[in-house]
Design a protein around this motif. Structure first.
Motif, mmCIF file in Angstrom:
data_model
loop_
_atom_site.group_PDB
_atom_site.id
_atom_site.type_symbol
_atom_site.label_atom_id
_atom_site.label_comp_id
_atom_site.label_asym_id
_atom_site.label_seq_id
_atom_site.Cartn_x
_atom_site.Cartn_y
_atom_site.Cartn_z
ATOM 1 N N ALA A 216 -1.310 54.508 111.767
ATOM 2 C CA ALA A 216 -2.737 54.327 112.032
ATOM 3 C C ALA A 216 -3.352 53.310 111.068
ATOM 4 O O ALA A 216 -4.167 52.473 111.461
ATOM 5 N N SER B 204 -7.988 51.622 119.130
ATOM 6 C CA SER B 204 -7.688 52.714 120.058
ATOM 7 C C SER B 204 -6.351 53.356 119.715
ATOM 8 O O SER B 204 -6.208 54.591 119.748
ATOM 9 N N ALA B 205 -5.351 52.539 119.365
ATOM 10 C CA ALA B 205 -4.048 53.069 118.967
ATOM 11 C C ALA B 205 -4.171 53.848 117.661
ATOM 12 O O ALA B 205 -3.547 54.917 117.496
ATOM 13 N N LEU C 130 -6.817 55.439 116.569
ATOM 14 C CA LEU C 130 -7.509 56.700 116.819
ATOM 15 C C LEU C 130 -6.565 57.741 117.422
ATOM 16 O O LEU C 130 -6.600 58.917 117.045
ATOM 17 N N GLU C 131 -5.712 57.319 118.340
ATOM 18 C CA GLU C 131 -4.761 58.251 118.943
ATOM 19 C C GLU C 131 -3.812 58.822 117.894
ATOM 20 O O GLU C 131 -3.515 60.022 117.893
ATOM 21 N N ASP C 132 -3.336 57.966 116.990
ATOM 22 C CA ASP C 132 -2.444 58.451 115.936
ATOM 23 C C ASP C 132 -3.158 59.401 114.989
ATOM 24 O O ASP C 132 -2.587 60.411 114.545
ATOM 25 N N LYS D 146 -5.697 61.336 115.692
ATOM 26 C CA LYS D 146 -5.887 62.616 116.391
ATOM 27 C C LYS D 146 -4.600 63.430 116.373
ATOM 28 O O LYS D 146 -4.621 64.643 116.127
ATOM 29 N N SER D 147 -3.483 62.764 116.629
ATOM 30 C CA SER D 147 -2.194 63.467 116.615
ATOM 31 C C SER D 147 -1.867 63.981 115.219
ATOM 32 O O SER D 147 -1.358 65.098 115.052
#
Length: 222
Positions: A118, A128-129, A131-133, A135-136
């Motif tokens: 991230a 966006s990438a 943020l996804e990481d 969240k995970s």
């Protein structure tokens, strides 16, 4: 398997190029020797120890040697990814973080890889990438806390997640400040639960956003 081979080829190519071209400043030559961890005379520092010194060039060199025999090892992938991030080679760091995720054998390794990846996504403007990481990573860290609420490591991992979320949110000053405050709160719990690697905390790239906070400085002086 094909995807793994492609990612690994990209990572190793970047690793080899950087090992030849890293600048003297990036390799930690400007750091004060008395700030280094004490290494037993006659032994060579590990990639982890070089990373904590800020000597990312030597960390990469050490990782190359290890990869010759343990290419799929998650820990070494994490160390290589960390060194590349220190050298601001973010594409390479992303590639090795991805390898670390694919071969993770413990939850903390997954959180480390996600937070590190991230950070590189943020540096490259891939929000966006990132943020996804994040969240995970937050979900994984929360599970660690639920599974072991009296241990230190889960809270340290969550501190790293919140710290990186503050970097992601830096354009929203209030949100970023809230995330830094949360990170320090989790770090405090980690220390109350026995975390004592203060040198690691002070030098951890994941906690860089906290270094300007007086409460972080005071906490890591204990």
């Amino acid at each position: 398997m094909v995807r793994y081979k492609v990612v690994f080829a990209v990572a190793i190519t970047t690793l080899l190029v950087l090992s030849q071209s890293a600048s003297p400043k990036a390799s930690g030559q400007d750091a004060a020797p008395d700030e280094y961890p004490v290494i037993e005379e006659g032994t060579r520092p590990t990639a982890y120890e070089y990373n904590m010194r800020g000597d990312y060039k030597m960390a990469l060199d050490t990782s190359i040697e290890v990869f010759s025999s343990t290419a799929s090892d998650s820990m070494n992938s994490l160390l290589a990814a960390y060194a590349m991030r220190g050298l601001e080679s973010h594409e390479g760091s992303i590639a090795f973080s991805t390898l670390a995720l694919e071969h993770a054998t413990a939850s903390w390794q997954s959180v480390d890889a996600l937070v590190g990846r991230a950070a590189s996504y943020i540096a490259l403007g891939k929000r966006s990438a990132a943020l996804e990481d994040l969240k995970s990573a937050e979900r994984a860290a929360n599970l660690m806390i639920a599974d072991a609420p009296d241990e230190a490591l889960p809270y340290y991992q969550m501190a790293c997640v919140c710290s990186m979320k503050s970097r992601y949110s830096e354009q929203d000053k209030q949100r970023a400040a809230e995330m830094r405050k949360s990170a320090i709160a989790y770090l405090t719990i980690a220390m109350q639960n026995g975390y004592d690697k203060l040198d690691h905390a002070r030098n951890d790239l994941d906690l860089t956003p906290l270094q300007s906070e007086q409460s972080f400085v005071d906490l890591t002086k204990q």
